[in-house]
Motif scaffolding. Sequence first.
Motif, mmCIF file in Angstrom:
data_model
loop_
_atom_site.group_PDB
_atom_site.id
_atom_site.type_symbol
_atom_site.label_atom_id
_atom_site.label_comp_id
_atom_site.label_asym_id
_atom_site.label_seq_id
_atom_site.Cartn_x
_atom_site.Cartn_y
_atom_site.Cartn_z
ATOM 1 N N TYR A 1 0.823 -1.377 -0.031
ATOM 2 C CA TYR A 1 0.094 0.168 -0.044
ATOM 3 C C TYR A 1 0.727 1.039 0.142
ATOM 4 O O TYR A 1 0.803 2.036 -1.014
ATOM 5 C CB TYR A 1 -1.017 -0.055 1.198
ATOM 6 N N GLU A 2 1.906 1.416 0.748
ATOM 7 C CA GLU A 2 2.779 2.271 1.059
ATOM 8 C C GLU A 2 3.260 2.607 -0.380
ATOM 9 O O GLU A 2 3.709 3.919 -1.041
ATOM 10 C CB GLU A 2 3.940 1.940 1.987
ATOM 11 N N GLU A 3 3.817 1.285 -1.174
ATOM 12 C CA GLU A 3 4.534 1.547 -2.254
ATOM 13 C C GLU A 3 3.643 2.428 -3.376
ATOM 14 O O GLU A 3 4.079 3.127 -4.167
ATOM 15 C CB GLU A 3 4.954 0.246 -2.726
ATOM 16 N N VAL A 4 2.195 1.768 -3.380
ATOM 17 C CA VAL A 4 1.351 2.226 -4.150
ATOM 18 C C VAL A 4 0.975 3.870 -4.110
ATOM 19 O O VAL A 4 1.123 4.853 -4.932
ATOM 20 C CB VAL A 4 0.088 1.501 -4.369
ATOM 21 N N LYS A 5 1.110 4.314 -2.779
ATOM 22 C CA LYS A 5 0.835 5.690 -2.201
ATOM 23 C C LYS A 5 1.890 6.610 -2.636
ATOM 24 O O LYS A 5 1.610 7.607 -3.003
ATOM 25 C CB LYS A 5 0.728 5.759 -0.602
#
Lengths: 101, 134
Positions: free
Chosen positions: A93-97
């Motif tokens: 999720y952090e990566e996508v954010k």
Amino acid sequence: MTDPLGLISRIAPAPAAATAALRAGPADGPGFKAFLQEQIDKVNQLQTDAQTAAEDLMTGQRNDFESVIVATQKADLAFKALMQVRNKMMDAYEEVKQMRV
Amino acid sequence: MFGSLDIATSGMIANRVRMDAISANIAGKDVILNDRGEYEPFRRRMVTLTAGDPSQGSPLGVHVASIELDHGDPLLKYEPGSPYADASGYVGYPNINPVVEQMNAMEAARSYEANIMAAEATKSMISVALQLLA
């Protein structure tokens, strides 16, 4: 093949058709969310089992403390595994954010 | 996933029951009366184990099949003054050898430890596998 423990059949490789279907993804099978929910419920069940077993041991309703200890260990390991999955998902999720659009 | 943990647990429980029987044998070495106060020398307890078979419905591992009584002859001691002596002055005592029981106790304790080690090894295998994901 001799299989006194009855373990081999369970881990035998799936037939080619089954693996192909798995790779393609079932059209109307359970989604990732349903699968995850199911696994979380299983972990929760192990936690509840461990708690009930510990309570039964403390109140003298059972005396096989080995089973109680192992139930606790199972719940611990299952929860650790769930935490690893959660961490991995949060990383994704952090990566996508961080992704620029 | 937890199969070997359950198997190790069944081994621990079986060896604890064995240890219970051995303790009873050591404690009952000189018991010649039953719980109603009648003359009946204590009989040695022997635990028989059986392997579980999932195809027959019993879970994996080892289980206590039964606790058998030793039907051997009692050990005769010459005690003519005893109220339980027979016509020739002998009293039958349980035929229990404390040395044999000690050896059996050591074996049961070591087997128990071996099962604990198997459970520990399984646990560390699963824990190490989780590090793959981290």
